[in-house]
Write a protein that holds these residues in place. Structure first.
Motif, PDB file in Angstrom:
ATOM      1  N   VAL A   1     152.717 -16.642  18.452  1.00  0.00           N
ATOM      2  CA  VAL A   1     152.439 -16.433  16.869  1.00  0.00           C
ATOM      3  C   VAL A   1     151.978 -14.913  16.634  1.00  0.00           C
ATOM      4  N   ARG A   2     150.929 -15.066  17.960  1.00  0.00           N
ATOM      5  CA  ARG A   2     150.434 -12.808  17.853  1.00  0.00           C
ATOM      6  C   ARG A   2     149.809 -12.862  19.469  1.00  0.00           C
ATOM      7  N   THR A   3     149.970 -11.810  19.039  1.00  0.00           N
ATOM      8  CA  THR A   3     149.009 -10.801  20.568  1.00  0.00           C
ATOM      9  C   THR A   3     148.366 -10.112  20.560  1.00  0.00           C
ATOM     10  N   PHE A   4     147.031 -10.379  21.267  1.00  0.00           N
ATOM     11  CA  PHE A   4     145.983  -9.795  21.332  1.00  0.00           C
ATOM     12  C   PHE A   4     146.342  -8.654  22.445  1.00  0.00           C
ATOM     13  N   THR A   5     145.496  -7.275  21.568  1.00  0.00           N
ATOM     14  CA  THR A   5     145.796  -6.065  22.744  1.00  0.00           C
ATOM     15  C   THR A   5     144.800  -5.128  22.961  1.00  0.00           C
ATOM     16  N   LYS A   6     143.343  -5.442  23.005  1.00  0.00           N
ATOM     17  CA  LYS A   6     142.351  -4.347  23.165  1.00  0.00           C
ATOM     18  C   LYS A   6     141.544  -4.136  24.503  1.00  0.00           C
ATOM     19  N   LEU A   7     142.020  -5.574  25.378  1.00  0.00           N
ATOM     20  CA  LEU A   7     141.892  -5.652  27.018  1.00  0.00           C
ATOM     21  C   LEU A   7     143.331  -4.111  27.261  1.00  0.00           C
ATOM     22  N   GLU A   8     142.643  -3.532  28.434  1.00  0.00           N
ATOM     23  CA  GLU A   8     143.875  -2.933  29.278  1.00  0.00           C
ATOM     24  C   GLU A   8     143.520  -3.015  30.903  1.00  0.00           C
ATOM     25  N   TRP A   9     142.824  -4.233  30.883  1.00  0.00           N
ATOM     26  CA  TRP A   9     143.044  -4.519  32.842  1.00  0.00           C
ATOM     27  C   TRP A   9     143.619  -6.284  32.619  1.00  0.00           C
ATOM     28  N   PRO A  10     144.026  -6.498  33.951  1.00  0.00           N
ATOM     29  CA  PRO A  10     144.184  -8.398  33.595  1.00  0.00           C
ATOM     30  C   PRO A  10     143.326  -9.233  32.571  1.00  0.00           C
ATOM     31  N   VAL A  11     143.814 -10.057  31.978  1.00  0.00           N
ATOM     32  CA  VAL A  11     143.100 -10.890  31.598  1.00  0.00           C
ATOM     33  C   VAL A  11     142.335 -12.127  32.475  1.00  0.00           C
ATOM     34  N   ARG A  12     140.956 -11.836  32.453  1.00  0.00           N
ATOM     35  CA  ARG A  12     140.943 -13.236  33.657  1.00  0.00           C
ATOM     36  C   ARG A  12     140.819 -14.258  32.698  1.00  0.00           C
ATOM     37  N   THR A  13     139.925 -13.699  31.603  1.00  0.00           N
ATOM     38  CA  THR A  13     139.015 -15.545  31.375  1.00  0.00           C
ATOM     39  C   THR A  13     139.171 -15.046  29.799  1.00  0.00           C
ATOM     40  N   ILE A  14     139.071 -16.682  28.994  1.00  0.00           N
ATOM     41  CA  ILE A  14     139.728 -16.451  27.801  1.00  0.00           C
ATOM     42  C   ILE A  14     138.716 -17.953  27.000  1.00  0.00           C
ATOM     43  N   SER A  15     138.651 -18.404  25.956  1.00  0.00           N
ATOM     44  CA  SER A  15     137.790 -19.217  24.964  1.00  0.00           C
ATOM     45  C   SER A  15     137.653 -18.756  23.754  1.00  0.00           C
ATOM     46  N   PHE A  16     138.512 -19.837  22.683  1.00  0.00           N
ATOM     47  CA  PHE A  16     138.090 -20.879  21.412  1.00  0.00           C
ATOM     48  C   PHE A  16     136.797 -20.875  21.087  1.00  0.00           C
ATOM     49  N   ASN A  17     136.145 -19.886  20.070  1.00  0.00           N
ATOM     50  CA  ASN A  17     134.607 -20.773  19.619  1.00  0.00           C
ATOM     51  C   ASN A  17     134.949 -22.053  19.183  1.00  0.00           C
ATOM     52  N   HIS A  18     134.088 -22.372  18.525  1.00  0.00           N
ATOM     53  CA  HIS A  18     133.934 -24.417  17.784  1.00  0.00           C
ATOM     54  C   HIS A  18     134.739 -24.732  16.757  1.00  0.00           C
ATOM     55  N   THR A  19     135.372 -23.663  16.366  1.00  0.00           N
ATOM     56  CA  THR A  19     135.958 -23.309  14.822  1.00  0.00           C
ATOM     57  C   THR A  19     137.565 -23.238  14.942  1.00  0.00           C
ATOM     58  N   GLY A  20     137.486 -22.521  15.899  1.00  0.00           N
ATOM     59  CA  GLY A  20     138.974 -22.250  16.307  1.00  0.00           C
ATOM     60  C   GLY A  20     139.112 -20.850  15.447  1.00  0.00           C
ATOM     61  N   GLU A  21     138.265 -20.106  15.146  1.00  0.00           N
ATOM     62  CA  GLU A  21     137.918 -19.313  14.235  1.00  0.00           C
ATOM     63  C   GLU A  21     138.130 -17.351  14.970  1.00  0.00           C
ATOM     64  N   TYR A  22     138.046 -17.395  15.503  1.00  0.00           N
ATOM     65  CA  TYR A  22     137.702 -16.495  17.211  1.00  0.00           C
ATOM     66  C   TYR A  22     137.790 -17.003  18.478  1.00  0.00           C
ATOM     67  N   ILE A  23     138.617 -16.246  19.234  1.00  0.00           N
ATOM     68  CA  ILE A  23     138.953 -16.150  20.568  1.00  0.00           C
ATOM     69  C   ILE A  23     138.007 -14.987  21.289  1.00  0.00           C
ATOM     70  N   ALA A  24     137.310 -15.320  22.151  1.00  0.00           N
ATOM     71  CA  ALA A  24     137.202 -13.869  23.150  1.00  0.00           C
ATOM     72  C   ALA A  24     137.708 -13.805  24.752  1.00  0.00           C
ATOM     73  N   SER A  25     137.883 -12.818  25.063  1.00  0.00           N
ATOM     74  CA  SER A  25     138.454 -12.457  26.036  1.00  0.00           C
ATOM     75  C   SER A  25     137.817 -11.642  26.763  1.00  0.00           C
ATOM     76  N   ALA A  26     138.167 -11.374  28.243  1.00  0.00           N
ATOM     77  CA  ALA A  26     137.448 -11.047  29.055  1.00  0.00           C
ATOM     78  C   ALA A  26     138.347 -10.316  30.373  1.00  0.00           C
ATOM     79  N   SER A  27     137.804  -8.846  31.246  1.00  0.00           N
ATOM     80  CA  SER A  27     138.948  -9.290  32.155  1.00  0.00           C
ATOM     81  C   SER A  27     137.859  -7.714  32.956  1.00  0.00           C
ATOM     82  N   GLU A  28     138.358  -6.882  34.173  1.00  0.00           N
ATOM     83  CA  GLU A  28     137.344  -5.829  33.773  1.00  0.00           C
ATOM     84  C   GLU A  28     137.311  -4.615  33.283  1.00  0.00           C
ATOM     85  N   ASP A  29     137.714  -5.291  31.666  1.00  0.00           N
ATOM     86  CA  ASP A  29     137.336  -3.524  30.934  1.00  0.00           C
ATOM     87  C   ASP A  29     135.344  -3.977  30.758  1.00  0.00           C
ATOM     88  N   LEU A  30     134.903  -2.822  30.708  1.00  0.00           N
ATOM     89  CA  LEU A  30     133.744  -3.273  30.474  1.00  0.00           C
ATOM     90  C   LEU A  30     132.878  -3.806  29.100  1.00  0.00           C
TER      91      LEU A  30
END
Length: 312
Positions: free
Chosen positions: A224-253
């Motif tokens: 459906v779409r991609t999220f492009t903010k991170l610049e390093w390999p994505v290690r971990t992702i999670s949807f919030n309880h309403t499914g409205e937001y997604i958090a993602s993290a990597s070696e970016d600070l």
């Protein structure tokens, strides 16, 4: 759907482990958080976002190697399973801190997930072998070795599909319980590391070594779409309880929070080091996260944080 006000961010640090925290996970009620660490223990924390006093925690001791991942029983708020490099999977009662069940498996366990009805646990090890345990008997009912790198694993909400993210940039979709191949989703140009299922059952998201997060319609298996903010390999992702937001993290600070429907980044939480685990609370907008330690001699070794957001 409630909007989040990202202006009013409050955070709290939790310290109890002696070495870095690999995994954080909320129980099904969102009242307890578990943390698993390289120090061979897991800890259970009673989380009251309004309390500023000392936080009670219980130590789960018994593993003889790093506790790399843990997951709560989706139907029981006090049962938790841990996967360790010591080749065991253990089931614990979070009230007493006692281990109630233990299974000896064949390799170093790095991934664990519960089926949504709480009946089965899937465990992946460093040798790309998948074991499915029946929770009641705590015995293996399926074992399958794959000839490619298997990273994170997940069931869909209905429990009839099982997903494996692979080092080939694909997501392998298997029917459950037969574990027959249904589809190979070519998701990324580099290895797929992590997967999250939208709490409303509409989507799954995949984080990749190519630094992108992709969002897939679960019924159509289309991106459906991609999220492009991170610049390093994505290690971990999670949807919030309403499914409205997604958090993602990597070696970016920073941890990126994006709007699932628009794909736009709505907030970034600065962090001091690479993140290993982010997880939204299943009932409210609290985000737990744990990462590497920037410096072994700093006092922040073995720490994780919880960020809270107010409703707009």
């Amino acid at each position: 759907m409630e909007a989040i006000s990202f202006k009013n961010l409050h955070s709290r640090e939790y310290q109890g482990h002696k070495k870095k925290v690999h995994s954080v996970a909320w129980n099904c009620l969102g009242t307890k958080l578990a943390s698993g660490s390289v120090d061979q223990t897991a800890r259970i924390w009673h989380i009251d976002p309004h309390s500023h006093g000392k936080v009670k925690d219980i130590e789960l001791k018994g593993h003889t190697d790093s506790v790399d991942q843990l997951c709560w029983d989706p139907k029981h708020s006090d049962l938790i399973a841990t996967a360790s490099g010591d080749k065991t999977v253990r089931l614990w009662d979070a009230r007493s801190g006692k281990c109630s069940q233990q299974a000896e498996l064949s390799g170093e366990n790095i991934n664990i997930t519960y089926k949504t009805d709480g009946t089965h646990i899937a465990v992946g090890n460093r040798d790309d072998e998948l074991t499915i345990l029946d929770v009641r008997k705590f015995k293996a009912i399926h074992k399958r070795k794959f000839n490619y790198e298997v990273n994170e694993i997940a069931w869909n909400m209905a429990g009839n599909l099982f997903f494996l993210t692979t080092g080939n940039g694909t997501v392998e979709v298997l029917s459950y319980p037969s574990l027959r191949a249904v589809e190979t989703v070519t998701a990324h140009t580099a290895g797929c590391y992590c997967i999250a299922i939208d709490p409303l059952g509409r989507y799954f998201a995949v984080g990749s070594a190519d630094s992108l997060v992709s969002l897939w319609d679960i019924s159509e298996m289309l991106c459906v779409r991609t999220f492009t903010k991170l610049e390093w390999p994505v290690r971990t992702i999670s949807f919030n309880h309403t499914g409205e937001y997604i958090a993602s993290a990597s070696e970016d600070l920073f941890i990126d929070i994006s709007n699932v429907q628009t794909g736009r980044s709505v907030h970034q939480i600065p962090c001091r080091a690479a993140m290993n685990s982010v997880e939204w609370n299943p009932k409210q907008n609290l985000l737990a996260c744990a990462g590497d330690d920037k410096n072994k001699y700093q006092a922040d070794e073995g720490v994780f944080r919880i960020f809270g957001f107010d409703s707009a």
